[in-house]
Scaffold this motif. Structure first.
Motif, PDB file in Angstrom:
ATOM      1  N   SER A 138     -17.277 -39.578 -12.628  1.00  0.00           N
ATOM      2  CA  SER A 138     -17.204 -41.552 -12.819  1.00  0.00           C
ATOM      3  C   SER A 138     -18.237 -42.809 -12.823  1.00  0.00           C
ATOM      4  O   SER A 138     -18.990 -43.508 -13.678  1.00  0.00           O
ATOM      5  CB  SER A 138     -16.496 -41.974 -11.663  1.00  0.00           C
ATOM      6  N   LEU A 139     -19.425 -41.630 -12.026  1.00  0.00           N
ATOM      7  CA  LEU A 139     -20.966 -42.710 -11.564  1.00  0.00           C
ATOM      8  C   LEU A 139     -21.729 -42.323 -13.333  1.00  0.00           C
ATOM      9  O   LEU A 139     -21.992 -43.456 -13.415  1.00  0.00           O
ATOM     10  CB  LEU A 139     -21.289 -41.804 -10.726  1.00  0.00           C
ATOM     11  N   ILE A 140     -21.213 -41.686 -13.599  1.00  0.00           N
ATOM     12  CA  ILE A 140     -22.169 -41.112 -15.122  1.00  0.00           C
ATOM     13  C   ILE A 140     -21.790 -42.707 -16.132  1.00  0.00           C
ATOM     14  O   ILE A 140     -22.246 -43.347 -16.661  1.00  0.00           O
ATOM     15  CB  ILE A 140     -22.005 -40.178 -15.359  1.00  0.00           C
ATOM     16  N   THR A 141     -20.087 -42.224 -15.859  1.00  0.00           N
ATOM     17  CA  THR A 141     -19.532 -43.317 -16.859  1.00  0.00           C
ATOM     18  C   THR A 141     -20.258 -44.781 -16.728  1.00  0.00           C
ATOM     19  O   THR A 141     -20.109 -45.637 -17.197  1.00  0.00           O
ATOM     20  CB  THR A 141     -17.684 -44.117 -16.865  1.00  0.00           C
ATOM     21  N   ALA A 142     -20.497 -45.064 -15.584  1.00  0.00           N
ATOM     22  CA  ALA A 142     -20.685 -46.171 -14.987  1.00  0.00           C
ATOM     23  C   ALA A 142     -22.090 -46.781 -14.917  1.00  0.00           C
ATOM     24  O   ALA A 142     -22.319 -47.892 -15.002  1.00  0.00           O
ATOM     25  CB  ALA A 142     -20.155 -46.725 -13.002  1.00  0.00           C
ATOM     26  N   LEU A 143     -23.116 -46.023 -14.354  1.00  0.00           N
ATOM     27  CA  LEU A 143     -24.367 -46.162 -14.479  1.00  0.00           C
ATOM     28  C   LEU A 143     -24.711 -46.150 -15.976  1.00  0.00           C
ATOM     29  O   LEU A 143     -25.590 -46.827 -16.061  1.00  0.00           O
ATOM     30  CB  LEU A 143     -25.113 -45.186 -14.185  1.00  0.00           C
ATOM     31  N   ALA A 144     -23.926 -45.946 -17.163  1.00  0.00           N
ATOM     32  CA  ALA A 144     -24.586 -45.130 -18.203  1.00  0.00           C
ATOM     33  C   ALA A 144     -23.895 -46.873 -19.214  1.00  0.00           C
ATOM     34  O   ALA A 144     -24.270 -47.712 -19.934  1.00  0.00           O
ATOM     35  CB  ALA A 144     -23.381 -44.387 -19.700  1.00  0.00           C
ATOM     36  N   PHE A 145     -22.299 -46.952 -19.192  1.00  0.00           N
ATOM     37  CA  PHE A 145     -21.706 -48.467 -19.661  1.00  0.00           C
ATOM     38  C   PHE A 145     -22.048 -49.586 -18.933  1.00  0.00           C
ATOM     39  O   PHE A 145     -21.495 -50.876 -19.320  1.00  0.00           O
ATOM     40  CB  PHE A 145     -20.773 -47.612 -20.334  1.00  0.00           C
ATOM     41  N   GLU A 146     -21.885 -49.533 -17.302  1.00  0.00           N
ATOM     42  CA  GLU A 146     -21.238 -51.331 -16.751  1.00  0.00           C
ATOM     43  C   GLU A 146     -22.963 -51.404 -15.992  1.00  0.00           C
ATOM     44  O   GLU A 146     -23.386 -52.740 -15.573  1.00  0.00           O
ATOM     45  CB  GLU A 146     -21.057 -50.217 -15.597  1.00  0.00           C
TER      46      GLU A 146
ATOM     47  N   THR B  66     -17.443 -59.921 -17.333  1.00  0.00           N
ATOM     48  CA  THR B  66     -17.767 -58.692 -17.961  1.00  0.00           C
ATOM     49  C   THR B  66     -16.960 -57.751 -17.305  1.00  0.00           C
ATOM     50  O   THR B  66     -17.364 -56.453 -17.593  1.00  0.00           O
ATOM     51  CB  THR B  66     -19.177 -58.350 -17.887  1.00  0.00           C
ATOM     52  N   GLY B  67     -15.900 -57.574 -16.716  1.00  0.00           N
ATOM     53  CA  GLY B  67     -15.073 -56.455 -15.880  1.00  0.00           C
ATOM     54  C   GLY B  67     -15.017 -56.386 -15.065  1.00  0.00           C
ATOM     55  O   GLY B  67     -15.198 -56.737 -14.088  1.00  0.00           O
ATOM     56  N   GLY B  68     -15.980 -54.860 -14.761  1.00  0.00           N
ATOM     57  CA  GLY B  68     -16.612 -54.227 -13.541  1.00  0.00           C
ATOM     58  C   GLY B  68     -15.239 -53.294 -13.340  1.00  0.00           C
ATOM     59  O   GLY B  68     -15.446 -52.549 -11.835  1.00  0.00           O
ATOM     60  N   ILE B  69     -13.922 -52.940 -14.141  1.00  0.00           N
ATOM     61  CA  ILE B  69     -13.496 -52.293 -13.300  1.00  0.00           C
ATOM     62  C   ILE B  69     -13.433 -50.737 -13.163  1.00  0.00           C
ATOM     63  O   ILE B  69     -13.392 -50.212 -12.332  1.00  0.00           O
ATOM     64  CB  ILE B  69     -12.035 -52.040 -14.429  1.00  0.00           C
ATOM     65  N   ALA B  70     -14.600 -49.856 -14.303  1.00  0.00           N
ATOM     66  CA  ALA B  70     -14.909 -48.960 -13.970  1.00  0.00           C
ATOM     67  C   ALA B  70     -15.731 -48.900 -13.321  1.00  0.00           C
ATOM     68  O   ALA B  70     -16.035 -47.836 -12.533  1.00  0.00           O
ATOM     69  CB  ALA B  70     -15.620 -49.090 -15.652  1.00  0.00           C
ATOM     70  N   LEU B  71     -16.487 -49.675 -13.519  1.00  0.00           N
ATOM     71  CA  LEU B  71     -17.965 -49.857 -11.970  1.00  0.00           C
ATOM     72  C   LEU B  71     -16.926 -49.963 -10.346  1.00  0.00           C
ATOM     73  O   LEU B  71     -17.063 -49.125  -9.910  1.00  0.00           O
ATOM     74  CB  LEU B  71     -18.228 -50.982 -11.721  1.00  0.00           C
ATOM     75  N   LEU B  72     -15.980 -50.465 -10.501  1.00  0.00           N
ATOM     76  CA  LEU B  72     -14.560 -50.356  -9.085  1.00  0.00           C
ATOM     77  C   LEU B  72     -14.961 -48.829  -9.200  1.00  0.00           C
ATOM     78  O   LEU B  72     -14.739 -48.280  -7.708  1.00  0.00           O
ATOM     79  CB  LEU B  72     -14.143 -51.529  -9.264  1.00  0.00           C
TER      80      LEU B  72
ATOM     81  N   PHE C 139     -14.366 -43.441 -18.116  1.00  0.00           N
ATOM     82  CA  PHE C 139     -14.794 -44.321 -19.807  1.00  0.00           C
ATOM     83  C   PHE C 139     -13.483 -45.218 -20.026  1.00  0.00           C
ATOM     84  O   PHE C 139     -13.472 -46.557 -20.494  1.00  0.00           O
ATOM     85  CB  PHE C 139     -15.347 -43.199 -20.702  1.00  0.00           C
ATOM     86  N   ALA C 140     -12.294 -44.732 -20.285  1.00  0.00           N
ATOM     87  CA  ALA C 140     -11.375 -45.476 -20.056  1.00  0.00           C
ATOM     88  C   ALA C 140     -11.185 -46.776 -19.593  1.00  0.00           C
ATOM     89  O   ALA C 140     -10.822 -48.001 -20.583  1.00  0.00           O
ATOM     90  CB  ALA C 140      -9.663 -44.566 -20.000  1.00  0.00           C
ATOM     91  N   LEU C 141     -11.309 -46.903 -18.271  1.00  0.00           N
ATOM     92  CA  LEU C 141     -11.126 -48.473 -17.469  1.00  0.00           C
ATOM     93  C   LEU C 141     -12.628 -48.981 -18.029  1.00  0.00           C
ATOM     94  O   LEU C 141     -12.066 -50.242 -17.818  1.00  0.00           O
ATOM     95  CB  LEU C 141     -11.741 -47.616 -15.728  1.00  0.00           C
ATOM     96  N   SER C 142     -12.791 -48.958 -18.857  1.00  0.00           N
ATOM     97  CA  SER C 142     -14.490 -49.747 -18.473  1.00  0.00           C
ATOM     98  C   SER C 142     -13.906 -50.161 -20.263  1.00  0.00           C
ATOM     99  O   SER C 142     -14.602 -50.685 -20.652  1.00  0.00           O
ATOM    100  CB  SER C 142     -15.686 -48.564 -19.342  1.00  0.00           C
ATOM    101  N   LEU C 143     -12.926 -50.049 -20.804  1.00  0.00           N
ATOM    102  CA  LEU C 143     -12.538 -49.839 -22.505  1.00  0.00           C
ATOM    103  C   LEU C 143     -11.378 -51.574 -22.309  1.00  0.00           C
ATOM    104  O   LEU C 143     -11.056 -52.493 -22.666  1.00  0.00           O
ATOM    105  CB  LEU C 143     -12.095 -48.974 -23.155  1.00  0.00           C
ATOM    106  N   GLN C 144     -10.871 -51.669 -20.612  1.00  0.00           N
ATOM    107  CA  GLN C 144     -10.146 -52.428 -20.725  1.00  0.00           C
ATOM    108  C   GLN C 144     -10.886 -53.816 -20.773  1.00  0.00           C
ATOM    109  O   GLN C 144     -11.977 -54.398 -20.158  1.00  0.00           O
ATOM    110  CB  GLN C 144      -9.262 -51.977 -19.523  1.00  0.00           C
TER     111      GLN C 144
END
Length: 263
Positions: A42-50, A151-157, A258-263
Motif C-alpha cells: 500500500s505504501l509503495i502506491t502512496a509514495l509513488a502516486f500521492e 486532490t483526494g488522499g484516499i490511497a494515502l489514508l 492503486f485502485a483507491l488512488s483512482l477514485q
C-alpha cells in the motif's frame, strides 16, 4: 477543518486498534508478516502516486529529489539510532549477517515465540513508537495537504492506516512483554495518534495554502521517509518471517491502494 480531523482520526485510529490487540493478544507470526507486507504494498502506491508525483508537480524534479533524499537520510539515521537504543551494545551488524530491526520485534506479538531482549528491556516498544511518529508526521502532513488542495488522499489514508496497524500491534506487544499496563500502552499510542491527527490539520490548514514550491518539500520528504521505512523495517521483517505468501500480500496491498488512488 472537519474533513481533516475526520481523515486524521481514521488514519490514526489504527494505532489505537493495533495497541489494544497487541496489548491483549498474540497472533501467528506469519499473519503478522502478511500484515506488514500488505502495508508495504500500500505504501509503495502512496509514495509513488500521492507523495513523490505531487512533489514533482508542485516543485519540479530537482526539489522533489532533494526532499526525498533528505527524508530518506533523516529516517535511516534516526532509525539506526533507535535500533541501538532498543538494544544497547548491539553495535554494527556485518552486511552478511543482518539481524533486522531491533525495534520491530514480531516475536513479542507472535504465538509460541519468546520476546527479544530488546522487548524485555522495554526499548523495542518505545523505539518503534518513536519510529512510527518519525515517519508518521510527514505522512500525515502530506495527507492534510492533499485534503486542503482537494486532490483526494484516499490511497494515502488507506496506506497510513494499514501501516499503522501492524506497527502499533507489535510495539504494544513489546511493551506488554515488559509488563506495562494496558493504560500505559494505550496512553502512549493514544498520544501518538493525537499528534498525527494534528499533523493532518496543519497540512490541510496553513501548509496547503503555501506556495507550490514550498509544499513540494514536505511531500518529497514524506516520500523519502516512507521508502526508507520500507527498505529498513517493513519489508525485511515481513519477508524474513512470512515466506512466499508475503509476495502475494504485497501485490494485494499495491493493487488496493492503486485502485483507491483512482477514485
Amino acid at each position: 477543518m472537519r474533513e481533516s480531523l475526520l481523515f486524521g482520526a481514521l488514519a490514526s485510529s489504527a494505532l489505537i486498534i493495533g495497541a489494544v490487540v497487541g496489548a491483549r493478544f498474540t497472533l501467528p507470526k506469519r499473519l503478522l508478516a502478511v500484515l506488514l507486507s500488505f502495508a508495504a504494498g500500500s505504501l509503495i502506491t502512496a509514495l509513488a502516486f500521492e507523495l513523490f508525483e505531487d512533489a514533482y508537480e508542485h516543485g519540479g524534479l530537482g526539489r522533489a529529489i532533494i526532499g526525498l533524499l533528505a527524508g530518506a537520510i533523516v529516517f535511516t539515521t534516526l532509525s539506526a539510532l533507535l535500533d541501538r537504543w532498543a538494544q544497547p551494545g548491539r553495535g554494527a551488524v556485518p552486511a552478511d549477517d543482518h539481524e533486522g530491526s531491533a525495534k520491530l520485534d514480531t516475536d513479542a506479538a507472535a504465538t509460541a515465540e519468546a520476546p527479544s531482549s530488546a522487548s524485555l528491556s522495554g526499548g523495542a516498544g518505545l523505539a518503534l513508537l518513536a519510529a512510527v511518529t518519525l515517519d508518521g508526521v510527514p505522512e500525515n502532513v502530506a495527507l492534510g495537504v492533499s485534503l486542503g488542495q482537494g486532490t483526494g488522499g484516499i490511497a494515502l489514508l488507506a496506506a497510513i492506516f494499514v501501516s499503522n496497524l501492524p506497527e502499533s500491534l507489535v510495539g504494544a506487544s513489546s511493551m506488554r512483554a515488559q509488563g506495562r499496563s494496558l493504560r500505559y500502552i494505550l496512553g502512549l499510542w493514544g498520544a501518538c495518534a493525537v499528534l498525527l491527527v494534528l499533523a493532518v490539520v496543519v497540512g490541510a490548514g496553513p501548509l496547503s495554502g503555501s506556495d507550490p514550491a514550498t509544499i513540494s518539500l514536505p511531500l518529497a520528504f514524506a516520500a523519502g521517509a516512507v521508502i526508507a521505512s520500507l527498505a529498513d523495517t517493513l519489508m525485511p521483517e515481513a519477508y524474513e518471517h512470512g515466506g512466499p505468501a508475503v509476495a502475494l500480500s504485497t501485490a494485494a496491498g499495491f493493487v488496493l491502494s492503486f485502485a483507491l488512488s483512482l477514485q
